[in-house]
Scaffold this active site. Structure first.
Site, PDB file in Angstrom:
ATOM      1  CE  LYS A  38       7.261 -14.546 -35.621  1.00 56.09           C
ATOM      2  NZ  LYS A  38       7.552 -15.273 -36.867  1.00 56.09           N
ATOM      3  NE  ARG A  42      16.894 -11.022 -39.922  1.00 54.92           N
ATOM      4  CZ  ARG A  42      15.693 -11.496 -40.247  1.00 54.92           C
ATOM      5  NH1 ARG A  42      14.869 -11.901 -39.296  1.00 54.92           N
ATOM      6  NH2 ARG A  42      15.307 -11.567 -41.506  1.00 54.92           N
ATOM      7  N   GLY A  52       8.885 -21.312 -39.356  1.00 52.22           N
ATOM      8  CA  GLY A  52       9.552 -21.188 -40.660  1.00 52.22           C
ATOM      9  C   GLY A  52      10.904 -20.505 -40.591  1.00 52.22           C
ATOM     10  CB  SER A  72      13.927 -11.651 -47.214  1.00 53.77           C
ATOM     11  OG  SER A  72      13.094 -11.721 -46.073  1.00 53.77           O
ATOM     12  CB  SER A  78      11.235  -9.213 -47.686  1.00 52.72           C
ATOM     13  OG  SER A  78       9.974  -9.742 -47.964  1.00 52.72           O
ATOM     14  CG  ASP A 114       5.240 -11.283 -42.127  1.00 53.38           C
ATOM     15  OD1 ASP A 114       4.807 -12.139 -42.916  1.00 53.38           O
ATOM     16  OD2 ASP A 114       6.286 -11.431 -41.477  1.00 53.38           O
ATOM     17  NE  ARG A 122       0.436 -15.732 -43.047  1.00 49.71           N
ATOM     18  CZ  ARG A 122       1.494 -15.272 -42.395  1.00 49.71           C
ATOM     19  NH1 ARG A 122       2.231 -14.311 -42.924  1.00 49.71           N
ATOM     20  NH2 ARG A 122       1.816 -15.769 -41.209  1.00 49.71           N
ATOM     21  NE  ARG A 165       2.879 -12.327 -39.392  1.00 45.79           N
ATOM     22  CZ  ARG A 165       3.434 -11.788 -38.311  1.00 45.79           C
ATOM     23  NH1 ARG A 165       2.685 -11.120 -37.456  1.00 45.79           N
ATOM     24  NH2 ARG A 165       4.728 -11.928 -38.080  1.00 45.79           N
TER      25      ARG A 165
END
EC number: 2.5.1.19
Length: 408
Positions: free
Chosen positions: A22, A27, A69, A145, A172, A293, A324, A367
């Site tokens: 992803k 990107r 996000g 990041s 990150s 993550d 989280r 997640r």
């Protein structure tokens, strides 16, 4: 929809094709929107990537990216440089609680015209696209990041490129390096020295390029957990992974050695094997500031193996799809775990048993659903709102079923 998983056992050596990353896909899509001669292979089939693709192709004045996000951050920068275009960028109620001020301030410093429509520092945003004439900016480096990557992705179309100075400890780093690697693939000159990133303007026309997206390492984490929670000798092949990955979560291969999992790189992927049992007195101590993550998967694996875990570098987890850290403390607590959290760390005490027949809440967070599912190798478990996995991995439940998980 809820998924109820009876206590399961892994079938023999199987192979799974996980969708494209992803992070890489989103990107690559933004670069393709800026430079039309880019072709993309193995694009992610996640909701986030579909939303990104749709938003980039849309001529609408209102763009709603729901829970995505990455898309919110990247599109804020993208629309800021679309001359003579005006859009309102919005998202879900949770998205309106996720801060974006640091990125907006940086874009404004470059000359962008962005207005907050509701709360200062948060979406929705009104963006009037224009040519950005400034080329240097400072940014706090210990935040998401994605703010940094958003600026780097639009840098090649800025008249004088970009000099980005990062202040403080950088979070990150692998995700920043991923962005720089993709820019270099399309022929853009970049440098990253002493917390200063320099991007030169793109040459015109940019060379014709095919970006082949590697399978998603974050998604591979759930299968590392499956093998770790299985008996010695368990094996699984994951397709389309590379030895020199540009994804930070490729750190999994090294991290899961601590859980007795060996990774062998093959011609077209990775072979995972459970080679040793982990002693219950083992302590897992990890700084995950470069790969936050995979924190949820790791702590659930440790809990399933009755290990103690001390994880640090987790400050960005509080501003994700949910908080989280709090979500992990709550749901692991239901299963009988003793978990302490701070603003940036999580401590799991070793526990002797796992409470059976517990329903895990997922908090609109893909997640959470996927990290807890492998525990079905140890006990019967229910995952609530299980379709949330489509955000990053729509085929997750089918793939789990193919491995022998008893889903209802």
């Amino acid at each position: 929809m809820h998924v109820h998983i009876e206590k399961s056992k892994l079938l023999g050596n199987k192979a799974i094709q996980i969708t494209g990353s992803k992070s890489e896909s989103n990107r690559a899509l933004l670069l393709q929107a800026l430079f039309s001669n880019i072709n993309i292979k193995n694009l992610s089939n996640s909701d986030d990537t579909s939303l990104m693709k749709k938003a980039l192709a849309s001529n609408a004045e209102l763009i709603d990216i729901h829970h995505a996000g990455t898309a919110m951050r990247f599109l804020t920068a993208y629309f800021a440089v679309q001359e003579n275009r005006e859009v309102v960028l919005t998202g879900s109620s949770r998205m309106k609680e996720r801060p974006i001020k640091i990125l907006v301030d940086a874009l404004r410093a470059l000359g962008a015209d962005i207005t907050y429509l509701e709360n200062n520092g948060f979406p929705p945003l009104k963006i009037k696209g224009k040519q950005l004439n400034n080329s240097s900016v400072e940014l706090k480096a210990n935040v998401s990041s994605q703010y940094i990557s958003a600026l780097l992705l639009i840098a090649p179309v800025l008249e004088n490129g970009l000099v980005l100075e990062l202040k403080g400890t950088i979070t990150s780093v692998p995700y920043i390096k991923m962005t720089l690697s993709l820019l270099r693939q399309i022929g853009v000159e970049t440098s990253f020295k002493n917390k200063v990133i320099t991007i030169k303007p793109a040459k015109h026309p940019t060379p014709k390029t095919t970006i082949e997206v590697e399978s998603d390492w974050s998604s591979a984490s759930y299968f590392y957990s499956v093998i770790a929670l299985s008996e010695i000798g368990a094996e699984l092949h994951l397709k389309s992974y590379k030895t020199n990955s540009i994804q930070g979560d490729a750190a999994l291969a090294h991290i899961y050695e601590e859980f007795g999992v060996e990774t062998e790189y093959t011609k077209n992927g990775i072979q995972l094997r459970k080679t040793t049992d982990v002693l219950e007195r083992t302590n897992i101590n990890l700084d995950l500031s470069h790969a936050p993550d995979i924190a949820q998967t790791i702590v659930v694996t440790a809990f399933g193996l009755h290990l103690e875990a001390n994880l640090t570098g987790l400050h960005t987890l509080k501003i994700k799809e949910t908080d989280r850290l709090l979500a992990l403390q709550t749901e692991l607590g239901k299963l009988g775990a003793d978990v302490e959290v701070t603003e940036n760390s999580l401590k799991l005490k070793a526990s002797k048993r796992i409470e059976p027949n517990i329903a895990i809440a997922t908090y609109n967070d893909h997640r959470m659903a996927m990290a807890f599912a492998p525990l079905a190798l140890k006990t019967t478990i229910t995952i609530e709102d299980s379709d949330v996995v489509s955000k990053s991995y729509p085929n997750f439940w089918q793939d789990l079923k193919s491995l022998g998980f008893n889903l209802k």
